[in-house]
Motif scaffolding. Structure first.
Motif: not given
Ligand code: SAH
Length: 499
Positions: A14, A92-94, A97-98, A122-123, A176-177, A203, A206, A233-234
């Motif tokens: 993240p 970013g993240g995984d 996952v999206f 993942t975030s 997300l997004m 958040i 993060g 990004p939040a």
């Protein structure tokens, strides 16, 4: 198997560089190409093999920089053109996952390219965790659901979410997004029966030094985003677990939270100050302005036989000497019977890694100490060989005029910064300089983008300060010429700014 390169779909986590996996880091360190997204933090890009080709396919929030279909093609193309190469696709993240990692993998399969997936944190789960919000909690939420707030239906351009079902979900909802559409999402969920008082948290950024949590409820979601100017990004998290964040928020706001500082020291010296500034909450971009490399000295190896004492004054000297000795086809046996001297304990330890114990180490670990020690030995000084860098001063040679010096490595200014680093530097709050040469090298490497560099410089010493002033920086200078004093000064400066 084809001779093509292999593609690694790597999750960067993240944002906090500590949340990258060991496998991911290992691959980045040896990658030949790194194809990366916007959300990947500069600290993680800093792990990448400096020789790797860095390709930014990041999407800006407003316009798509590189289309997904082009990214897919790019990966296939790199793999085909670079047999045996390691191609890191960093997301970013995984990646699954999206992250559209699945689409990229399908394309690789279709093209017969070998690939591996390196999952990332993942975030969706880690960002709430950094805000003290567990996504599940006994008695509060027995499931959690990760939803994209972005996917539009092809038919009518509306969000293709099944709001009826989502509104009935008893678990935690994580979007997300979704910030741009959150007002709409919240209203649809309430229309479908979700309690308007459902607690909700946004958040932002993060796990990074810029993390911010904003609390709301379903009915105040839209107005809160507008009032607090929540930006991507939040993550939006909804459900009873959000209230735990009031008690469990553990990430402290630190004196340097939200500050990005550029540290221009040489890589080997930077880690101390980097660690201290990071511990105070800053995001640190290490940008060494000098680099060392072994020189191809074309040494007269046969003449080694004439020397009885070899003296080393740095770990760089040790490494470069042995690298060249080995490259010339010799090994440590050519040193049999010779005495070895080292300027200090760190160089002594480095020699031990090569199986060599030092015979002479001076009490005070300076060139002068070493010179005086060697001068008192009952040997012909022409039998002494000094193994040093091009910037070593003449202290040793002055004390031992008959000795021979081989320059085994060079220290050179960094003349160019990669694009990702220039961007990271341009977004920084300040630069930290510990020498006039760092100021000069930094300014000439960035000459192409004079307006974008930060205007504030933290300096050690008056000389450094005046060099920085000359280049138009506003300066803050430490009281003493130590890193401790400088770190203290930086913290004081920002504490004063906040007051
Ligand atoms: N593959 C990624 C998600 C990609 S979609 C993952 O597993 O995390 C991009 C969205 O992820 C952003 O719009 C935002 O909602 C969320 N996101 C990613 N990093 C974030 C961060 N550090 N803080 C808050 N949200 C983040």
């Amino acid at each position: 198997m084809s001779g093509a390169g292999k593609v690694y779909l790597i999750g960067a986590g993240p944002g906090d560089p500590g949340l990258l996996t060991l496998r991911g880091k290992e691959l980045l360190e040896s990658a030949d190409v790194v194809v990366y997204d916007r959300l990947v933090s500069p600290a993680i890009l800093g792990f990448c093999n400096p020789a790797a080709k860095m390709v930014d396919v990041g999407k800006m929030p407003t316009h798509h920089k590189v289309k997904q279909s082009e990214i897919n093609k790019l990966l296939v193309q790199f793999a085909n053109e670079m047999p045996g190469a390691t191609i890191a696709r960093l997301k970013g993240g995984d990646p699954f996952v999206f992250g559209r990692g699945g689409e990229e993998a399908l394309e690789l399969v279709a093209a017969g390219i070998e690939f591996e997936v390196v999952p990332g944190i993942t975030s969706a789960i880690s960002v709430p965790a950094y805000a003290g919000i567990p996504v599940s909690h006994r008695g509060i939420a027995t499931s959690f659901h990760i939803i994209t707030g972005h996917e539009k239906a092809e038919s009518n351009g509306e969000l293709s979410l099944d709001f009826e079902t989502l509104a009935k979900c008893p678990g935690t909802l994580i979007f997300l997004m979704g910030i741009a559409n959150m007002d709409f999402i919240a209203r649809r969920l309430m229309e479908c029966g979700k309690d308007p008082k459902t607690p909700l948290a946004f958040i932002e950024k993060g796990t990074t030094p810029y993390q911010r949590t904003v609390m709301a409820t379903l009915e105040t979601a839209g107005e809160t985003i507008a009032r607090e100017n929540v930006t991507a990004p939040a993550i939006t998290i909804m459900g009873g677990v959000v209230e735990l964040g009031n008690t469990l928020a553990w990430k402290k706001n630190l004196p340097l939270s939200g500050k990005r500082l550029v540290v221009t020291r040489a890589a080997k010296q930077a880690s101390g100050i980097t660690a201290r500034l990071t511990a105070l909450g800053a995001e640190v971009i290490e940008t060494p302005m000098i680099e060392t490399r072994a020189v191809d000295g074309n040494f007269d190896w046969a003449s080694l036989a004439n020397f009885g004492i070899l003296a080393f004054t740095s770990t760089n000297g040790v490494e470069s000497f042995f690298r060249q000795l080995f490259a010339a086809g010799f090994d440590v046996r050519v040193l049999a019977g010779k005495k070895i001297a080292s300027v200090g304990k760190i160089t002594e330890k480095k020699l031990l890694e090569y199986g060599i114990r030092c015979d002479y180490v001076p009490e005070d670990h300076t060139g002068e100490g070493l010179g005086k020690l060697l001068a008192t030995l009952p040997v012909d000084h022409s039998r002494i060989l000094l193994l040093q860098g091009n910037l070593a001063d003449d202290t040793l040679l002055k004390l031992l005029p008959q000795a021979t010096r081989w320059v085994v490595y060079e220290t050179l200014p960094v003349v160019e910064l990669p694009e990702w680093k220039r961007e990271a530097v341009a977004g920084a709050d300040a630069v930290v300089f510990a020498s006039t040469s760092a100021v000069e090298n930094f300014c000439s490497a960035l000459a192409a983008t004079p307006d974008s560099e930060p205007r504030l410089a933290f300096c050690i010493g008056r000389m450094t300060e005046s060099a920085a002033r000359k280049h138009g920086f506003d300066t803050v200078t430490s009281d003493e010429t130590t890193m401790d004093s400088l770190v203290k000064k930086i913290a004081e400066y920002y504490a004063g700014e906040g007051a």
